[in-house]
Design a protein around this motif. Structure first.
Motif, PDB file in Angstrom:
ATOM      1  N   PHE A 415      -1.037  -1.167   6.857  1.00  0.00           N
ATOM      2  CA  PHE A 415      -2.364  -1.682   7.186  1.00  0.00           C
ATOM      3  C   PHE A 415      -3.249  -1.739   5.940  1.00  0.00           C
ATOM      4  N   ASN A 416      -3.246  -0.628   5.185  1.00  0.00           N
ATOM      5  CA  ASN A 416      -4.069  -0.580   3.977  1.00  0.00           C
ATOM      6  C   ASN A 416      -3.689  -1.684   3.010  1.00  0.00           C
ATOM      7  N   ARG A 417      -2.374  -1.827   2.843  1.00  0.00           N
ATOM      8  CA  ARG A 417      -1.902  -2.840   1.905  1.00  0.00           C
ATOM      9  C   ARG A 417      -2.322  -4.223   2.365  1.00  0.00           C
ATOM     10  N   PHE A 418      -2.208  -4.434   3.675  1.00  0.00           N
ATOM     11  CA  PHE A 418      -2.587  -5.733   4.219  1.00  0.00           C
ATOM     12  C   PHE A 418      -4.068  -5.994   3.973  1.00  0.00           C
ATOM     13  N   GLU A 419      -4.888  -4.975   4.195  1.00  0.00           N
ATOM     14  CA  GLU A 419      -6.320  -5.108   3.965  1.00  0.00           C
ATOM     15  C   GLU A 419      -6.603  -5.405   2.499  1.00  0.00           C
ATOM     16  N   ARG A 420      -5.847  -4.737   1.631  1.00  0.00           N
ATOM     17  CA  ARG A 420      -6.159  -4.813   0.209  1.00  0.00           C
ATOM     18  C   ARG A 420      -5.620  -6.102  -0.412  1.00  0.00           C
ATOM     19  N   VAL A 421      -4.351  -6.383  -0.197  1.00  0.00           N
ATOM     20  CA  VAL A 421      -3.755  -7.482  -0.955  1.00  0.00           C
ATOM     21  C   VAL A 421      -3.205  -8.607  -0.091  1.00  0.00           C
ATOM     22  N   GLY A 422      -3.274  -8.482   1.223  1.00  0.00           N
ATOM     23  CA  GLY A 422      -2.916  -9.622   2.042  1.00  0.00           C
ATOM     24  C   GLY A 422      -1.464  -9.644   2.485  1.00  0.00           C
ATOM     25  N   LEU A 423      -1.160 -10.729   3.166  1.00  0.00           N
ATOM     26  CA  LEU A 423       0.098 -10.817   3.901  1.00  0.00           C
ATOM     27  C   LEU A 423       1.320 -10.835   2.986  1.00  0.00           C
ATOM     28  N   THR A 424       1.241 -11.647   1.935  1.00  0.00           N
ATOM     29  CA  THR A 424       2.437 -11.868   1.111  1.00  0.00           C
ATOM     30  C   THR A 424       2.938 -10.574   0.493  1.00  0.00           C
ATOM     31  N   GLU A 425       2.009  -9.754   0.040  1.00  0.00           N
ATOM     32  CA  GLU A 425       2.396  -8.531  -0.645  1.00  0.00           C
ATOM     33  C   GLU A 425       2.830  -7.456   0.337  1.00  0.00           C
ATOM     34  N   THR A 426       2.353  -7.574   1.567  1.00  0.00           N
ATOM     35  CA  THR A 426       2.675  -6.540   2.553  1.00  0.00           C
ATOM     36  C   THR A 426       4.057  -6.758   3.156  1.00  0.00           C
TER      37      THR A 426
END
Lengths: 462, 350, 463, 336
Positions: A415-426
Motif C-alpha cells: 500500500f505504501n509503495r503504491f501511494e508513494r510511487v504508483g502502480l508500475t513500481e508496486t
C-alpha cells in the motif's frame, strides 16, 4: 457431401465463359481506367487464368478446384486492388484465399456437413473481425486464414485456433493471459467424458471454467507482467525484503499462538456439548463479519497505549502493542482466529468418537487417545487450518494498519509503495508476494498429500 | 429486423472495442514486401513436394533446399535463427492489434511452417530448412562410412570416438579463445547448446544404440527452454543462425562449426536431438492431412527404407511420424512401391 | 513581501545561469552528452513510465535521446517518444513538470537553449513541425511547419535542432510518394529562434540526414551534416547565408552524426559508416586525417572526450565492441567487447573522479566503462526491448546522457521498453546487473554439463 | 490364563428415560464364552457399554475376579470391547492396529512384536500385516478388530455382534477362527448377538435378555431346550408354542414342543396322534411338515429329513408321536 458431376457441356462451357469474362472485363476496365491493363501483376494473373482454363478443359486439374481458382484470380485481378490497400496485398490475399478454398473444398467433401458450415462461418467471422472491425487488418487476416485452413477439419483444433484469435484480438491487452486460460479450458471441455452423454454437465463445466478463469485473470496478468529482473530488484530492495521477512515472522508467530490456544478449543467444541455452545460458535465468526478497519479500531480501543488495558500492560510488563511488533501479531491473531478454529473443528468432527473409545478400551487414557489417535487423524485438516490461518494472518491489512503501520508488513508495504510511487513500481512487489504464496501453497498441498486421512488412498485397494 | 441488427452492431462494437487499438490500420503492405514474399515463397516451397514428378524427386528436393537457403538468407533473414523464430513468434503475437505489419513480419515464418506442416506433412524439415540442408550436404562427405556403420548396428568404434574427442577439444579451445575476446551473457545460449551437442556426440559414439532414442527427447526440453527464455524476455541467440542474421556473432559461428563437425559423425545430429522446432513440426505433422502410408501387403520387410533414412525414422516400412522429415527417400527407394503419399482429410488427430 | 522578492531574485539568477551548453543534440559538438551539476543534491533512482490513455498501450514507444538542462538549479530532462509526447522531468524531485503532445512520433532528441533570457526547448516532431516551448512551463512560444502538408507525403523524419550562432538549424526528410526515388529531397532549414521565421532552406541530399553539428575551426564557424547515403557536408555559417565549405563521400551509409573536437586549433571531425570504418577528417578542410576499421558497422555517432590532456574518440560498433582511439592519429587505446551490438552513441563523463564512458548495447544493458582501460565498471539492466533489430526503426537509436554530479552522478536513458530510467552510477542501483566474468562463463558451462548429466536418467527412465 | 477371573454382576441397574436395564445378577465363569441373546432394543449394547465403562452404572456391583470395576475408567478395567463396526484406526496398518493397545503396557519392543506376530498368525491375517486398515475387507476387519482387542491380554472380551453384515461364508469362517482362538487363549468372552445359530456354534453358556431383563441363563442347550418363558421361547425361534392342551398338557397353560421332538409314526400305532398334513415346506436341509391333528387342535410343525418326507403330500393322513417329557409347560395362563 458428394457433388454431382456437371454435364459435359457445362464442363466445357463454364471455364471458357469464366476466362472470357475475365479477359473481357480486363480490357473494358482497363479502357475505363479502373485497372492498369499492362501492369505485370495483372498480366500475370490473366496468364495464370488462361493456363488454369486449359488445365481444366483437358481434365488435368480437379474441375471444382480449377474453377474456384480461376474465379478467385479473376475477382482479385479485377477488383482486389480496390478492396485491399494495394495490388500486392490483394495478391497475397489471393494466395491465402486459394489455400482456404483448397482446405474448405476438401472439408466439405470429405467430412460431415457441420464441419463445412463451421469452416464457412469461421471465414465470415474472420472477415468481420479483421477486415471490418479492425478496419483493414489484412496482414492479420492472412495469418488467420492460414490458421483456419490448417485447423478447420477438427473441431478441437478449430476451437484452439479461435481461442488464440480471440485472445490476441478481442482480449488484446491481456492476450497471453487469456490465451493461456483458453488453452487450459478448451482441452478440459473437449476431453470431458461422462458414462452417459451429458450436455448439461458439459455446459456447466464450460461456464464454470470460464468464470473461474475470469477470476484468475488478474493473478495471471500480475505474474506475467513481471520480468525476472524486476522481481530480483524487489527482493534486493531492503524495505521490501524487510516487509516480507516481517510478514513471514509475525504470521508464523500468530499461527503458533492460534495453534496453541485454538486447537484445544476446537477439540473441546467438537467433543463436548454445553450451554451456550451455539453462542461460542457464533462468536468465532465475529472477526469475519466485522470490517477489518473496525477490528483495528476495536483492538486499538483496548490495547492502545493510552487506553486502560494498554497502559496497564505497558506499565506492568513493559509491553507496547500498538505501533510495535506485538500489535501486529495481536491483530493477525484476531483476524485469523476463525480461519483456525472452523477448519480445526471440522477436522475433529470428522474423527468418529467411537475410534477414541476403541483406543480407550485398548488401554489408552484420554490424553493417549488424543495424542496417538485423534491428532494424527485430524492432522490434515489441522494442517490446512494452520495454512489458512497463516495466509489470513499474512494477508491482513486493515487491522494491522490501525495497530501498527510501521514497521510495515507486506500488505502495508504494498500500500505504501503504491501511494508513494504508483502502480508500475508496486506490481513487482505484489508479484513477488503472489509468487511466494503460490509456491508456498503448492508446497503445502504436496505436504498435505503425505499426511494420512480417514479415507483410503486410491491406489492401495485390496 | 433492423432494430435487432443495430442492437447487435452496438453490442459488437462494445465487445470488440479493444480492436480500435490499431493505429496504422490503413497502411498497406507496400514497402514491406518481405513478409509477403516469406509467405508466398515458403508456401510455394511447401507445396512443391506434392507437385514435383516422382522420377527425379530427390534432385528436386535438393533444388528446393537450395532455394530454401536463398529465401532464408535474402528474404526472411531477420526472422531467423531456429530459436529466434520462437521468440519472434511470441513477439509477433504480442504486436497484434498494435502494429499489424510487424505482427505479420514476425509471425509469417513460424505460422507458415506450422500451417504447411499441418496440411502437407512436415516437409519443411526435409525440403526447405536451411539448417537441415547444411547438415545433409555436409553429411554426404562421410555418408558412405556412416551408412556402413548404421548397417553394422552402430558398433562402438575407436576412430569415431577419437573424432568425437577431437570435436570436444576444438570446442574447448574455441571457448578459451572466446572467453578472452568478448563478454558473455546468459542469453548467449548457442554455446550451451553446442556444449550439449558435444556431450551428445560423445555419448552417442560411445553407445549409439542405447542412447539414440532417449536423447531425442531433448528436443522437447530444448523447445521448452527456448520458449521459457523467450517468455522471460531473454534474447537467446540461436546456434546455427550465423548465415542468416547478418550480425557478426562469434558464439553463433562456434556453434555452426560444432554442428557441421558433429554431423560428420552422426547424420542430421542437430535435427535429431536438439532442434526445438522439430518438436513443434512433429506435432503439427502428426495432425497433418498428408502422410506416407505403408501398403503392408506389398511390403516385403526388406529393410531398404531403413538404410536410406537419415534420421532413423523408418523400421521395415513403418514410419515414426514423430521423427519423419518427409524427405521421401524411403518412398523412392522402395523396390515394391509399398510406400505412398496420401491425403486423408478425415485422418484422426494423433 | 521582501522574502518573496528575494526568492524571485534568486530564482531569476538561477534561471539565468542555466547551462547554455546543451544547444546541440549531444550537448556539444564533441557529443559527450554529460551535464555538470555544480551544487548537487541527491538524485534517486527513477523508472518513469507513462501510459497515454488515448493512442497506445504502454510498451511500443521507442524513446529518443533525452536533453538535459539545469532549471532553478535542478536538473531537468526533456525526452520525446513515439507516444508523440515531449515529457519534461524534474530529476531531483522525480516529478513531471509538463507534457506536450504533438501530432506524430518524436524520434529526435530535443535541444534546450537559452535565448533572450529564457530557457527554451526546441523539438522537431515527425509531424513536420518545429516547436519552441518554454522549458519551465511547457508553454508553446511558437511553432513552424517545415514541410507543407500534401496528400502524397509519407513518413517524415526530422532531426534534432541546433541552436548555434543565434540561429536555429534543423534538418529533415519527408518521403513524397508523388516523386521518384531519385527526386526525394532532404533539407536543412535555418530559422530565427525568436519567432521561428524560416530564414533559409538548403537542399542537402535525397534521403535521411543526420542532425547538424556546429563547430569552430580555424576561427570560422561551420555546420556539418551527414546524409544517410554517405555524403558528409560542411557549411560555413559566418555570413548571412550558409556556404558549402567542403563535402566528403563516406564509403557506405552513415547512421550517426559527426563529432568534432573543440578547443584545439585544428580539430578533427569523426564519423563512422556502415562499411565499418571510422574516418577522421580535418574539420576545416574536409581532408582525411586517418581511418580505422572495426569488426562491423557503426550504428551511431562517436564522442570525443578529453582524457589526461589528450582527446580520445569513443565509438560503439555493431561488432559488440566499444573502441577508444586517440583523436590525433587514430591509434587504438583499447577495445572492449560487450554482450550485444553497441547501438548508442557513448557518453563521456567524470564518474566521481574516474573518467568513464557510458554506452547502451542491444544486450539490454547500459554499460559503464573505465575510459582509461575500457574495463566494464558496472552494467545496468534496462529492460526488455520491444522493438529491437527491426530494420524499420533503425534509423535513429536513443542514447544515454549523464548528469555529472560527483557521488550522485546519474545516467538518464529512454529504454526500448517505454521506460525512462534515471540510474545512479556511483551509488547502489536496483538494476545493477551481475558481473559476468570469464570464470562465470566456465562455471555456467560446468552447470550445463552437470544438468545434462542429471537429465540422462530422466530421459532413459521411460524407455 | 489361570488368573482369568470370573465376571460377577450383582443387582446392576441402569436407567435411561423409560428404559430400565436390570437389576441384573449374573456370574460368568472364567474361560466361558457367554452368549447374550436378545432382540434389538433389548439393551444388549447398553449392557456391554456398562461393562466396558463407557456408561457408569448407578447401582449394583460389577466385579471381575476380586476387582470392583464400578469406579474404574475404561482403560483401567482390562475389559476389551469390540464394537459392531470394528472401529479400526484407518491411518495405521493392520500390524500397527494390533500393536496399539500394547503401547500402554510396559513391554519391550521385541515382546510387543512377538505378541503382534502371534495374534496375526492366530487370526490368519499375517498376509495383511502391512496393509492400511482402511483397505481391508469386512471379515478381515473383524479379525483385526478382535485381534487388536485381545492384544493387551484383557480379562474380559466383549463382542458386540461381531458377525453383523458379513456374508454367510465369511461368518462361518470367522466363527471357526474365533472358536480356535478361544480354545487357544481362553479369554472370558461375553458375546452379544441376536443370531441363534452363533449361540449354538460358539457359546458355552447363554443368556436371554428381553426388555432389559435377563429372563434366562444357563448352558446353551438348556436355554434352547427349555426356554424359561413363552417370550424367551418365541425369541429363541421355537415353533409349536401353543396352549399346552395341544400336547396333552394342562389346558390353561402355555406349552411348547420343539419340532424335532415330534416324529412320524405308522398310522394307528397306539400313543400317536392322527393328523392331516396341511403344508409341506422344503427348508433346504430338512423338510418342515405342518400337520393338523384330527382332534381339531391347532396345527403342529415337525421336521423330517428329505427321504422321510418324500411319500407325503398335503392332505395325506399321518400319525404324530412325541415323548411327553419333551413338552415344556410354563406357568403362564392361557385364555383360550
Amino acid at each position: 457431401m458428394h457433388r454431382n458431376p456437371p454435364s459435359p457441356l457445362v464442363r466445357r462451357l463454364l471455364p471458357l465463359l469464366l476466362f472470357a469474362s475475365h479477359t473481357g472485363l480486363h480490357i473494358m476496365l482497363g479502357l475505363a481506367g479502373w485497372i492498369e491493363p499492362f501492369e505485370l501483376f495483372n498480366l500475370m494473373l490473366l496468364t495464370v487464368g488462361a493456363v488454369l482454363c486449359l488445365l481444366v478443359l483437358t481434365e488435368r486439374a480437379d474441375y471444382f478446384m480449377g474453377m474456384a481458382a480461376m474465379f478467385l484470380i479473376a475477382a482479385h485481378a479485377l477488383i482486389g486492388h480496390h478492396l485491399a490497400p494495394d495490388a500486392l496485398t490483394s495478391g497475397a490475399i489471393l494466395v491465402v484465399n486459394l489455400l482456404t478454398v483448397y482446405a474448405g473444398y476438401h472439408i466439405f467433401e470429405a467430412l460431415p456437413l457441420r464441419y463445412g458450415l463451421a469452416f464457412a462461418v469461421s471465414y465470415a467471422l474472420l472477415f468481420e473481425l479483421f477486415i471490418r472491425r479492425m478496419s483493414h487488418a489484412e496482414p492479420l487476416f492472412m495469418l488467420a486464414l492460414m490458421g483456419l485452413a490448417a485447423t478447420g477439419r477438427r473441431f478441437r483444433m478449430l476451437a484452439c485456433f479461435w481461442a488464440l484469435v480471440l485472445a490476441f484480438t478481442v482480449c488484446q491487452p491481456y492476450a497471453w493471459e487469456t490465451a493461456l486460460l483458453f488453452l487450459l479450458i478448451l482441452p478440459a471441455v473437449f476431453s470431458a467424458r461422462a458414462s452417459v452423454r451429458n450436455p448439461v454437465a458439459r455446459a456447466g463445466l464450460l461456464a464454470g471454467l470460464a468464470f473461474l478463469s475470469a477470476l484468475m485473470l488478474p493473478v495471471l496478468v500480475l505474474i506475467l507482467a513481471q520480468t525476472p529482473q524486476s522481481i530480483a530488484a524487489v527482493l534486493e530492495a531492503p524495505d521490501a525484503r524487510d516487509a516480507l521477512l516481517l510478514t513471514v515472522g509475525t504470521a508464523t508467530l500468530a499461527t503458533l499462538i492460534l495453534a496453541v490456544f485454538g486447537i484445544p478449543l476446537a477439540y473441546a467444541l467438537s467433543r463436548l456439548s454445553f450451554q451456550g455452545k451455539t453462542l461460542v460458535l457464533t462468536l468465532m465468526d465475529v472477526p469475519i463479519v466485522i470490517p477489518q478497519s473496525v477490528a483495528g479500531i476495536a483492538l486499538l480501543m483496548v490495547f492502545g497505549r493510552t487506553q486502560p488495558l494498554g497502559s496497564a500492560l505497558l506499565n506492568q510488563f513493559g509491553l507496547t502493542l500498538d505501533g510495535a511488533l506485538p500489535g501486529i501479531v495481536l491483530a493477525q491473531v484476531f483476524v485469523a482466529l476463525p480461519f483456525m478454529i472452523k477448519p480445526a473443528l471440522a477436522a475433529f468432527d470428522a474423527v468418529p468418537p467411537s475410534l477414541e473409545l476403541a483406543a480407550r478400551h485398548l488401554g489408552a487414557n484420554a490424553w493417549g487417545a488424543f495424542g496417538r489417535l485423534t491428532l494424527p487423524l485430524a492432522a490434515r485438516g489441522l494442517f490446512l487450518a494452520l495454512v489458512l490461518a497463516w495466509a489470513r494472518a499474512a494477508g491482513e491489512f486493515g487491522a494491522v494498519y490501525f495497530m501498527t503501520a510501521s514497521p510495515a508488513v507486506a500488505p502495508i508495504a504494498v500500500f505504501n509503495r503504491f501511494e508513494r510511487v504508483g502502480l508500475t513500481e508496486t506490481a513487482p512487489l505484489v508479484a513477488v508476494i503472489l509468487l511466494f504464496s503460490l509456491v508456498l501453497f503448492f508446497v503445502l498441498q504436496c505436504v498435505a498429500r503425505v499426511i494420512p486421512t480417514l479415507h483410503a488412498p486410491e491406489g492401495d485397494l485390496p | 429486423m433492423n432494430d435487432i441488427l443495430s442492437a447487435a452492431e452496438t453490442w459488437l462494437s462494445g465487445a470488440f472495442g479493444n480492436i480500435k487499438l490499431v493505429e496504422k490500420a490503413m497502411m498497406g503492405l507496400e514497402g514491406s514486401y518481405v513478409e509477403l514474399l516469406t509467405i508466398l515463397s515458403l508456401g510455394l516451397l511447401a507445396v512443391l513436394p506434392a507437385i514435383v514428378p516422382a522420377q527425379r524427386r530427390q534432385r528436386w528436393r535438393h533444388l528446393n533446399q537450395a532455394f530454401g537457403i536463398i529465401i532464408f538468407i535474402y528474404v526472411v533473414f531477420t526472422c531467423l535463427g531456429v530459436f529466434g523464430m520462437i521468440r519472434n513468434f511470441q513477439r509477433g503475437l504480442s504486436e497484434i492489434g498494435r502494429e499489424n505489419i510487424v505482427a505479420l513480419y514476425y509471425c509469417s515464418v513460424p505460422a507458415t511452417i506450422l500451417v504447411t506442416s499441418m496440411l502437407f506433412g512436415p516437409a519443411f524439415c526435409g525440403w526447405i530448412c536451411p539448417t537441415g540442408a547444411l547438415q545433409e550436404w555436409i553429411g554426404l562427405l562421410t555418408g558412405r562410412w556412416n551408412r556402413k556403420r548404421k548397417a553394422a548396428g552402430y558398433p562402438f568404434s575407436r576412430a569415431a570416438f577419437a573424432a568425437a574427442l577431437g570435436v570436444a577439444a576444438i570446442f574447448l579451445l574455441w571457448m578459451m579463445h572466446l572467453s578472452r575476446t568478448r563478454m558473455f551473457f546468459v542469453e548467449d545460449a548457442s554455446i550451451y547448446w553446442s556444449e550439449v551437442l558435444v556431450l551428445i556426440v560423445l555419448l552417442l559414439v560411445w553407445n549409439m544404440r542405447r542412447w539414440d532414442r532417449p536423447l531425442r527427447r531433448l528436443r522437447l526440453l530444448s523447445f521448452i527452454l527456448v520458449a521459457a527464455a523467450s517468455a522471460l524476455s531473454l534474447r537467446v541467440t540461436s546456434p546455427v543462425h550465423l548465415g542468416f542474421a547478418k550480425v557478426y556473432d562469434p558464439a553463433s559461428l562456434l556453434s555452426t562449426v560444432m554442428v557441421i563437425l558433429a554431423t560428420l559423425v552422426i547424420p542430421r545430429v542437430w535435427c535429431r536431438y536438439l532442434c526445438p522446432w522439430r518438436s513443434a513440426i512433429a506435432w503439427a505433422g502428426r495432425h497433418s492431412v498428408r502422410a506416407i502410408v505403408l501398403d503392408s501387403a506389398a511390403c516385403t520387410r526388406c529393410g531398404i527404407c531403413d538404410g536410406v533414412c537419415d534420421v532413423d525414422a523408418v523400421t521395415k516400412g513403418v514410419i515414426d511420424s514423430k521423427e519423419c522429415h518427409f524427405c521421401m527417400k524411403c518412398v523412392d527407394a522402395c523396390p515394391h512401391r509399398a510406400l505412398s503419399i496420401q491425403d486423408d482429410w478425415r485422418r484422426p488427430c494423433a | 513581501m521582501r522574502l518573496t522578492l528575494f526568492t524571485t531574485g534568486v530564482l531569476l539568477t538561477a534561471v539565468l545561469r542555466t547551462q547554455a551548453d546543451w544547444s546541440a543534440s549531444r550537448g556539444s559538438a564533441q557529443g559527450t552528452a554529460a551535464l555538470r551539476w555544480e551544487n548537487p543534491g541527491a538524485l534517486e533512482e527513477w523508472h518513469y513510465a507513462w501510459k497515454t490513455q488515448v493512442r497506445y498501450k504502454p510498451g511500443l514507444a521507442v524513446w529518443a535521446s533525452p536533453a538535459l538542462a539545469l532549471l532553478d538549479g535542478r536538473p531537468v530532462a526533456f525526452i520525446g517518444g513515439f507516444d508523440q509526447t515531449l515529457h519534461a522531468l524534474d530529476l531531483s524531485t522525480k516529478r513531471v513538470l509538463w507534457r506536450h503532445m504533438s501530432n506524430a512520433g518524436i524520434s529526435a532528441a530535443p535541444v534546450t537553449g537559452e535565448f533572450q533570457g529564457r530557457c527554451i526547448v526546441f523539438i522537431a516532431s515527425n509531424d513536420r513541425t518545429l516547436y519552441a516551448l518554454d522549458a519551465r512551463t511547457g508553454t508553446v512560444l511558437w511553432t513552424r511547419e517545415l514541410a507543407p502538408a500534401s496528400p502524397s507525403l509519407g513518413d517524415a523524419d526530422f532531426t534534432s535542432p541546433l541552436l548555434f550562432g543565434g540561429r536555429l538549424y534543423v534538418a529533415g526528410f519527408v518521403y513524397d510518394r508523388a516523386l521518384a526515388r531519385s527526386q526525394q529531397r532532404a533539407w536543412l532549414y535555418v530559422l530565427d529562434p525568436a519567432d521561428g521565421r524560416l530564414l533559409q532552406r538548403l537542399e542537402i541530399g535525397n534521403g535521411f540526414v543526420s542532425e547538424p553539428v556546429g563547430y569552430t575551426a580555424g576561427g570560422k564557424t561551420y555546420i556539418a551534416i551527414a546524409a544517410r547515403k554517405g555524403l558528409l557536408q560542411s557549411f560555413a555559417v559566418d555570413g548571412d547565408t550558409p556556404q558549402r565549405a567542403w563535402t566528403f563521400q563516406m564509403p557506405h551509409e552513415v547512421l550517426g552524426a559527426p563529432a568534432v573536437e573543440t578547443g584545439v586549433p585544428e580539430p578533427v571531425l569523426v564519423l563512422g559508416s556502415k562499411y565499418g570504418n571510422l574516418i577522421a577528417l580535418d574539420a576545416a578542410t574536409g581532408r582525411e586525417r586517418w581511418k580505422r576499421m572495426a569488426g562491423n558497422w557503426f550504428d551511431n555517432s562517436a564522442c570525443i572526450g578529453q582524457l589526461d590532456g589528450t582527446n580520445v574518440v569513443f565509438a560503439g560498433s555493431h561488432d559488440y565492441a566499444v573502441y577508444a582511439l586517440r583523436a590525433a592519429d587514430g591509434s587504438l587505446l583499447w577495445r572492449q567487447p560487450l554482450g550485444g551490438e553497441v547501438h548508442s552513441a557513448p557518453a563521456f563523463f567524470d564518474l566521481n573522479g574516474t573518467p568513464a564512458v557510458l554506452v547502451a548495447a542491444l544486450d539490454n544493458h547500459l554499460h559503464t566503462l573505465d575510459a582509461r582501460t575500457g574495463r566494464v565498471l558496472t552494467s545496468y539492466f534496462t529492460g526488455r526491448p520491444v522493438w529491437d533489430k527491426i530494420n524499420k526503426g533503425e534509423n535513429r537509436w536513443g542514447s544515454p546522457v549523464v548528469i555529472e554530479a560527483g557521488p550522485s552522478t546519474a545516467a538518464l536513458y529512454g529504454s526500448f521498453n517505454a521506460t525512462v530510467y534515471l540510474l545512479p552510477l556511483a551509488a547502489p542501483c536496483s538494476l545493477q546487473a551481475r558481473a559476468r566474468s570469464v570464470r562465470g562463463l566456465w562455471i555456467s558451462l560446468g552447470v550445463v554439463a552437470l544438468a545434462f548429466g542429471l537429465t540422462l536418467p530422466v530421459l532413459t527412465r521411460r524407455t | 490364563m489361570n488368573d482369568t477371573p470370573a465376571l460377577m454382576l450383582d443387582c446392576m441397574l441402569h436407567r435411561v428415560g423409560n428404559f430400565r436395564l436390570g437389576p441384573l445378577s449374573l456370574v460368568i465363569p472364567a474361560h466361558a464364552w457367554f452368549m447374550l441373546l436378545g432382540p434389538s432394543g433389548s439393551g444388549k449394547t447398553t449392557f456391554l457399554r456398562l461393562l466396558a465403562g463407557v456408561i457408569p452404572a448407578p447401582s449394583g456391583a460389577i466385579r471381575l475376579g476380586d476387582r470392583d470395576l464400578g469406579p474404574l475408567p475404561p482403560e483401567a478395567r482390562r475389559v476389551a470391547y469390540v464394537s459392531q463396526h470394528g472401529d479400526l484406526f484407518p491411518h495405521l496398518t493392520v500390524a500397527e492396529n494390533i500393536a496399539f493397545g500394547l503401547h500402554f503396557k510396559p513391554l519391550s519392543r521385541s515382546a510387543r512384536a512377538d505378541q503382534v506376530h502371534r495374534l496375526l498368525h492366530l487370526f490368519g491375517i499375517a498376509h495383511l500385516a502391512s496393509r492400511r486398515a482402511a483397505n481391508v475387507s469386512g471379515g478381515e476387519g473383524r479379525r483385526v478388530a478382535i485381534a487388536r482387542a485381545l492384544a493387551p491380554e484383557p480379562a474380559l472380551l466383549l463382542l458386540d455382534e461381531p458377525f453383523g453384515m458379513l456374508d454367510p461364508n465369511g461368518r462361518t469362517e470367522l466363527q471357526d477362527c474365533l472358536a480356535g482362538v478361544h480354545r487357544e487363549l481362553g479369554t472370558t468372552t461375553l458375546h452379544v448377538t441376536h443370531d441363534r445359530e452363533e449361540a449354538w456354534t460358539l457359546g458355552t453358556r447363554c443368556g436371554v435378555l428381553l426388555d432389559g431383563q435377563l429372563v434366562q441363563e444357563g448352558t446353551v442347550e438348556r436355554v434352547f431346550r427349555r426356554p424359561a418363558s413363552r417370550a424367551a421361547a418365541r425369541f429363541l425361534g421355537a415353533l409349536n408354542i401353543l396352549p399346552a392342551s395341544a400336547f396333552g398338557g394342562p389346558a390353561d397353560r402355555w406349552g411348547m414342543l420343539r419340532p424335532e421332538h415330534i416324529s412320524l409314526a405308522p398310522i394307528g400305532k397306539p400313543g400317536t396322534v392322527p393328523a392331516v398334513i396341511t403344508a409341506i415346506r422344503d427348508r433346504g436341509n430338512l423338510v418342515e411338515i405342518e400337520a393338523r391333528p384330527e382332534s381339531g387342535a391347532p396345527a403342529l410343525r415337525l421336521h423330517a429329513d428329505w427321504q422321510q418326507a418324500r411319500p407325503y403330500q398335503p392332505g395325506a393322513r399321518i400319525a404324530l408321536h412325541w415323548n411327553p417329557e419333551h413338552v415344556v409347560v410354563w406357568e403362564e395362563p392361557c385364555h383360550e
